[in-house]
Design an enzyme around this catalytic site. Structure first.
Site, PDB file in Angstrom:
ATOM      1  N   GLU A 168       0.838  -1.210   0.000  1.00 10.50           N
ATOM      2  CA  GLU A 168       0.000   0.000   0.000  1.00 10.50           C
ATOM      3  C   GLU A 168       0.873   1.261   0.000  1.00 10.50           C
ATOM      4  O   GLU A 168       0.819   2.082   0.906  1.00 10.50           O
ATOM      5  CB  GLU A 168      -0.971  -0.009   1.186  1.00 10.50           C
ATOM      6  CG  GLU A 168      -2.004  -1.115   1.089  1.00 10.50           C
ATOM      7  CD  GLU A 168      -3.127  -1.000   2.113  1.00 10.50           C
ATOM      8  OE1 GLU A 168      -4.271  -1.350   1.781  1.00 10.50           O
ATOM      9  OE2 GLU A 168      -2.843  -0.560   3.251  1.00 10.50           O
ATOM     10  N   GLU A 270      -6.105  -6.934  -1.891  1.00 13.44           N
ATOM     11  CA  GLU A 270      -6.722  -6.883  -0.564  1.00 13.44           C
ATOM     12  C   GLU A 270      -8.174  -6.445  -0.703  1.00 13.44           C
ATOM     13  O   GLU A 270      -8.461  -5.446  -1.366  1.00 13.44           O
ATOM     14  CB  GLU A 270      -6.012  -5.878   0.358  1.00 13.44           C
ATOM     15  CG  GLU A 270      -4.670  -6.311   0.865  1.00 13.44           C
ATOM     16  CD  GLU A 270      -4.157  -5.369   1.954  1.00 13.44           C
ATOM     17  OE1 GLU A 270      -5.004  -4.766   2.656  1.00 13.44           O
ATOM     18  OE2 GLU A 270      -2.933  -5.247   2.088  1.00 13.44           O
TER      19      GLU A 270
END
Length: 371
Positions: A168, A270
């Protein structure tokens, strides 16, 4: 005797077929901690517990994602001090889990955080051992660390299908040196990690992972900045939790644009959706609303979300929507386990197993939605 040209065509067809199989994944990085604390898992309607990997494989999962932290629990300084002395998610634990997953017939994705603890858009804390180094030295350490872990995997007989260089990293990684807008340092770090992956395992695909699944402008700015600096990669990875990242329609538009603009496949690496509003332990839940999506926070609502998510992924042109990975479907409430040392579970209403470890209907839907 088969002619060489025909043999080549058959081989190419096999490669295409292998690539066409959708990635149906689960990030189960917390499993060793959960098992050590006594957690047990049951398939639908089963009376006896089983190995979670067996249950996942039976229900259509084909990819296991595992995060890597550098030296959790080693130092009495932040962020390493947030983990216990067991050092869960360190390279030794990850290699053992990767080997176990492969033995169960599952492929592996490795997710390097490049921190001694969680790395996400709000924190990308430099490992304790690297924090006094300059960008050049950090780049060298990053290469060496990535190369060493990849070599350990290879020696264990595991060839990861994909490797994430950073987790991320919309706001960069290895702060403060690689924090956006320090684009040059960020590109340097990514190049070092990608080079280490390919030097050990040329067939492994390098994934660059942003959290901003529903934010096309942000994703475009980020990838444009990396490509302008000569960063090469194989797959675009996105996180998508509607409570934080917007609507499914925004995700679909973003994936479509990115896959065409950069000519790369996309994986939602995710995702998750609540199956209940209840809390299974004393730790406050983190996922307590659903943002712009209106599927109810029930088992049926979770199924409906997963079906709609797969519809968005498989709608991408040229088959570039390659898969979905569910984040910690196993993170059930269990005394002695938690998101950090001494803490409980803030994710227990978003799993694919109920509070007692029994598979929810969404586990089957995760695989069925891909077909």
């Amino acid at each position: 005797m088969m002619k060489p040209v025909l043999m080549l065509l058959l081989c190419l067809s096999a490669v295409v077929a292998a690539q066409a199989e959708p990635i149906i994944g689960a990030d189960i990085s917390h499993l060793p901690q959960l098992e050590a604390a006594g957690a047990q898992f049951y398939d639908h309607d089963a009376k006896a517990p089983e190995d979670l990997l067996v249950i996942l494989k039976r229900n259509g999962i084909n990819r296991i994602r595992l995060k890597v932290w550098n030296e959790p629990g080693k130092y009495a300084e932040f962020p390493a001090d947030q983990s216990g002395p067991e050092g869960y998610n360190n390279p030794t634990h990850v290699v053992a889990m990767a080997k176990r997953a492969q033995a169960a017939g599952l492929q592996v994705m490795i997710d390097f955080h490049y921190s001694d603890w969680w790395a996400d858009p709000g924190k990308q804390t430099m490992p304790v051992a690297w924090r006094k180094l300059d960008a050049a030295a950090v780049s060298e350490k990053l290469y060496a660390f990535t190369h060493a872990v990849m070599l350990q995997l290879k020696q264990a007989g595991v060839t990861p299908a994909e490797v994430q260089v950073g987790n991320e990293i919309s706001n960069g990684m290895l702060w403060p040196l690689g924090r956006v807008p320090e684009w040059d340092n960020l590109a340097r770090f990514i190049k070092a990690g990608a080079r280490a992956v390919k030097d050990v395992s040329p067939s492994t695909r390098v994934v660059l992972h942003l959290d901003a699944g529903g934010d096309n402008a942000r994703c475009r700015r980020w990838f444009d900045a990396m490509l302008a600096r000569g960063v090469s990669f194989d797959v675009i990875g996105l996180s998508f939790y509607p409570v934080w990242h917007g609507s499914l329609s925004a995700l679909q538009q973003n994936m479509t644009d990115l896959s065409q603009r950069y000519a790369k496949p996309v994986i939602v690496v995710e995702t998750a959706y609540p199956w209940t509003t209840e809390n299974g332990d004393g730790q406050k839940n983190i996922y307590t609303s659903t943002g712009p999506e209106t599927f109810p926070m029930t088992p049926a609502g979770q199924q409906a979300f997963l079906t709609a998510l797969w519809q968005a992924v498989t709608s991408l042109p040229d088959g570039r929507g390659q898969g979905v990975i569910y984040w910690e479907p196993d993170f059930i409430p269990q005394a002695g386990a938690g998101w950090k040392a001494g803490a409980g579970d803030e994710w227990d209403n978003v799993t694919l197993f109920d509070f007692q470890g029994r598979a929810l209907p969404g586990l089957k839907t995760l695989a069925e939605g891909a077909r």
